[in-house]
Design a protein around this motif. Structure first.
Motif, PDB file in Angstrom:
ATOM      1  N   PRO A   1       1.237  -1.137  -0.107  1.00  0.00           N
ATOM      2  CA  PRO A   1       0.239  -0.003  -0.133  1.00  0.00           C
ATOM      3  C   PRO A   1       0.573   1.121  -0.197  1.00  0.00           C
ATOM      4  O   PRO A   1       0.448   2.277  -1.045  1.00  0.00           O
ATOM      5  CB  PRO A   1      -0.859  -0.567   0.918  1.00  0.00           C
ATOM      6  N   GLU A   2       1.728   0.865   1.047  1.00  0.00           N
ATOM      7  CA  GLU A   2       2.592   2.165   1.004  1.00  0.00           C
ATOM      8  C   GLU A   2       3.333   2.936  -0.277  1.00  0.00           C
ATOM      9  O   GLU A   2       3.211   3.911  -1.107  1.00  0.00           O
ATOM     10  CB  GLU A   2       3.982   1.841   1.650  1.00  0.00           C
ATOM     11  N   LYS A   3       3.521   1.732  -1.630  1.00  0.00           N
ATOM     12  CA  LYS A   3       4.453   1.668  -2.910  1.00  0.00           C
ATOM     13  C   LYS A   3       3.833   1.817  -3.841  1.00  0.00           C
ATOM     14  O   LYS A   3       3.758   3.127  -4.794  1.00  0.00           O
ATOM     15  CB  LYS A   3       5.139   0.664  -3.152  1.00  0.00           C
ATOM     16  N   VAL A   4       2.108   2.090  -3.444  1.00  0.00           N
ATOM     17  CA  VAL A   4       1.331   2.614  -4.277  1.00  0.00           C
ATOM     18  C   VAL A   4       0.897   4.270  -3.806  1.00  0.00           C
ATOM     19  O   VAL A   4       0.540   4.472  -4.809  1.00  0.00           O
ATOM     20  CB  VAL A   4      -0.011   1.706  -4.326  1.00  0.00           C
ATOM     21  N   GLU A   5       1.264   4.352  -3.016  1.00  0.00           N
ATOM     22  CA  GLU A   5       0.971   5.738  -2.691  1.00  0.00           C
ATOM     23  C   GLU A   5       1.989   6.399  -3.327  1.00  0.00           C
ATOM     24  O   GLU A   5       1.505   7.245  -3.971  1.00  0.00           O
ATOM     25  CB  GLU A   5       0.827   6.143  -1.187  1.00  0.00           C
TER      26      GLU A   5
ATOM     27  N   THR B   1       0.684 -10.633  -2.478  1.00  0.00           N
ATOM     28  CA  THR B   1       0.944 -10.886  -1.037  1.00  0.00           C
ATOM     29  C   THR B   1       1.216  -9.375  -0.157  1.00  0.00           C
ATOM     30  O   THR B   1       0.450  -9.511   0.914  1.00  0.00           O
ATOM     31  CB  THR B   1       1.640 -12.267  -0.736  1.00  0.00           C
ATOM     32  N   SER B   2       1.438  -8.573  -0.633  1.00  0.00           N
ATOM     33  CA  SER B   2       2.253  -7.500  -0.275  1.00  0.00           C
ATOM     34  C   SER B   2       1.145  -6.200  -0.601  1.00  0.00           C
ATOM     35  O   SER B   2       1.151  -5.805   0.875  1.00  0.00           O
ATOM     36  CB  SER B   2       3.251  -6.814  -1.483  1.00  0.00           C
ATOM     37  N   ALA B   3       0.250  -6.472  -0.782  1.00  0.00           N
ATOM     38  CA  ALA B   3      -0.698  -5.824  -0.702  1.00  0.00           C
ATOM     39  C   ALA B   3      -2.701  -6.026  -0.740  1.00  0.00           C
ATOM     40  O   ALA B   3      -3.737  -5.662  -0.434  1.00  0.00           O
ATOM     41  CB  ALA B   3      -1.286  -4.633  -1.363  1.00  0.00           C
ATOM     42  N   LEU B   4      -2.455  -7.584  -0.810  1.00  0.00           N
ATOM     43  CA  LEU B   4      -4.229  -7.575  -1.720  1.00  0.00           C
ATOM     44  C   LEU B   4      -4.318  -9.280  -0.976  1.00  0.00           C
ATOM     45  O   LEU B   4      -5.551  -9.347  -0.445  1.00  0.00           O
ATOM     46  CB  LEU B   4      -4.259  -8.128  -3.124  1.00  0.00           C
TER      47      LEU B   4
ATOM     48  N   GLY C   1      -3.738 -13.145   1.185  1.00  0.00           N
ATOM     49  CA  GLY C   1      -3.928 -13.991   2.453  1.00  0.00           C
ATOM     50  C   GLY C   1      -3.895 -12.556   3.154  1.00  0.00           C
ATOM     51  O   GLY C   1      -3.493 -12.473   4.698  1.00  0.00           O
ATOM     52  N   LYS C   2      -5.451 -11.299   3.350  1.00  0.00           N
ATOM     53  CA  LYS C   2      -4.902 -10.259   4.494  1.00  0.00           C
ATOM     54  C   LYS C   2      -6.247 -10.447   5.053  1.00  0.00           C
ATOM     55  O   LYS C   2      -7.460 -11.665   4.576  1.00  0.00           O
ATOM     56  CB  LYS C   2      -5.554  -9.209   3.701  1.00  0.00           C
ATOM     57  N   THR C   3      -6.840 -10.129   5.857  1.00  0.00           N
ATOM     58  CA  THR C   3      -7.484 -10.146   6.519  1.00  0.00           C
ATOM     59  C   THR C   3      -8.692  -9.095   5.908  1.00  0.00           C
ATOM     60  O   THR C   3     -10.587 -10.012   6.461  1.00  0.00           O
ATOM     61  CB  THR C   3      -7.637 -10.069   8.284  1.00  0.00           C
ATOM     62  N   GLU C   4      -8.940  -8.198   6.073  1.00  0.00           N
ATOM     63  CA  GLU C   4      -9.544  -7.271   5.072  1.00  0.00           C
ATOM     64  C   GLU C   4     -10.334  -8.094   3.814  1.00  0.00           C
ATOM     65  O   GLU C   4      -9.569  -8.688   3.145  1.00  0.00           O
ATOM     66  CB  GLU C   4      -9.601  -5.665   5.012  1.00  0.00           C
ATOM     67  N   SER C   5     -11.375  -7.618   3.844  1.00  0.00           N
ATOM     68  CA  SER C   5     -12.112  -7.978   2.642  1.00  0.00           C
ATOM     69  C   SER C   5     -11.208  -7.526   1.054  1.00  0.00           C
ATOM     70  O   SER C   5     -11.277  -6.343   1.372  1.00  0.00           O
ATOM     71  CB  SER C   5     -14.054  -7.266   2.536  1.00  0.00           C
ATOM     72  N   TYR C   6     -11.396  -7.779  -0.107  1.00  0.00           N
ATOM     73  CA  TYR C   6     -10.965  -7.220  -1.328  1.00  0.00           C
ATOM     74  C   TYR C   6     -11.338  -5.864  -1.529  1.00  0.00           C
ATOM     75  O   TYR C   6     -11.174  -5.095  -1.695  1.00  0.00           O
ATOM     76  CB  TYR C   6     -11.383  -8.097  -2.208  1.00  0.00           C
ATOM     77  N   GLU C   7     -12.757  -5.912  -1.335  1.00  0.00           N
ATOM     78  CA  GLU C   7     -13.361  -4.532  -0.688  1.00  0.00           C
ATOM     79  C   GLU C   7     -12.745  -3.526  -0.056  1.00  0.00           C
ATOM     80  O   GLU C   7     -12.351  -2.444  -0.383  1.00  0.00           O
ATOM     81  CB  GLU C   7     -14.594  -4.396  -1.043  1.00  0.00           C
ATOM     82  N   GLU C   8     -12.755  -3.561   0.758  1.00  0.00           N
ATOM     83  CA  GLU C   8     -12.352  -2.667   1.660  1.00  0.00           C
ATOM     84  C   GLU C   8     -10.638  -2.160   1.333  1.00  0.00           C
ATOM     85  O   GLU C   8     -10.151  -1.366   1.444  1.00  0.00           O
ATOM     86  CB  GLU C   8     -12.203  -3.568   3.453  1.00  0.00           C
ATOM     87  N   ILE C   9      -9.482  -3.132   1.427  1.00  0.00           N
ATOM     88  CA  ILE C   9      -8.727  -3.221   0.557  1.00  0.00           C
ATOM     89  C   ILE C   9      -8.586  -1.787  -0.375  1.00  0.00           C
ATOM     90  O   ILE C   9      -7.686  -1.021  -0.465  1.00  0.00           O
ATOM     91  CB  ILE C   9      -7.774  -4.511   0.509  1.00  0.00           C
ATOM     92  N   LEU C  10      -8.974  -2.872  -1.419  1.00  0.00           N
ATOM     93  CA  LEU C  10      -8.744  -2.316  -2.261  1.00  0.00           C
ATOM     94  C   LEU C  10      -9.811  -0.548  -2.932  1.00  0.00           C
ATOM     95  O   LEU C  10      -8.912   0.399  -2.985  1.00  0.00           O
ATOM     96  CB  LEU C  10      -9.965  -2.031  -3.478  1.00  0.00           C
TER      97      LEU C  10
END
Length: 215
Positions: free
Chosen positions: A178-182, A196-199, A201-210
């Motif tokens: 996420p830092e690199k995206v910014e 895997t760095s941003a999307l 295997g995370k606990t949040e949903s894909y919607e929340e991450i995007l």
């Protein structure tokens, strides 16, 4: 500027690839990114044709194909016919790269080049008028989960500057957090391949991450 958020399907849940693709689609991703490797150009094997056909069958979203293979010219028509929208080749792997890019366009598809960390802008500058996308590899290609190579940043900046003349989109692939995206979107990068760095295997949903990444 609109960010293109592109899940790297090599990192998806292969036990439920259809369901994972549908979830990503509904979450609002922009382009599905699919890696194909031959064990020669990079020391690994990626996805199979059946995986590509499955993803294509469950989404209307654009699909890109990243051919990390020797002699990609032998396969571009195959992937175009299977429904790829964007086809990336590595100039390092093709003896007749301008002809291959022309073939991609003749098939009505968008042409992209992917550039390894050790390949300079000067080596590929003649190709820039011929492409729709330039994808900078920010890790050595072939494996997920590597560290971001900061020495690729000046190359990204050069390619962003040149994109104003040649009108291609600059994409980045490899350890994109996420830092690199910014950081990189502020530099003018349009598209981000997310693993895997941003999307995944995370606990949040894909919607929340995007949603967070689009902010």
């Amino acid at each position: 500027m609109t960010k293109l958020l592109c899940p790297s399907m090599m990192c998806a849940d292969f036990s439920n690839l259809k369901e994972d693709t549908q979830k990503l689609d509904q979450a609002g991703i922009d382009i599905f990114h699919m890696d194909f490797m031959d064990g020669r150009f990079v020391p690994n094997f990626g996805m199979g044709l059946q995986d590509f056909e499955l993803v294509r069958s469950v989404t209307e979203k654009p699909l890109d194909v990243h051919l990390m293979i020797e002699e990609p010219s032998k396969y571009v028509e195959k992937f175009a016919d299977l429904g790829a929208d964007i086809i990336y080749i590595h100039p390092e792997a093709d003896q007749q790269v301008t002809r291959t890019l022309d073939t991609i366009h003749q098939k009505g598809k968008k042409a992209g080049i992917a550039i390894n960390p050790g390949t300079s802008v000067e080596m590929i500058q003649e190709l820039l008028p011929l492409v729709d996308y330039v994808m900078v590899m920010t890790v050595n290609p072939g494996f997920a989960g590597q560290k971001y190579l900061a020495y690729t940043d000046p190359k990204i900046e050069k390619l962003v500057a040149l994109s104003k003349t040649y009108e291609y989109k600059v994409m980045v692939d490899g350890a994109i957090s996420p830092e690199k995206v910014e950081q990189l979107s502020k530099k003018g990068v349009t598209g981000f391949i997310l693993g895997t760095s941003a999307l995944f295997g995370k606990t949040e949903s894909y919607e929340e991450i995007l949603m967070q990444l689009r902010k």
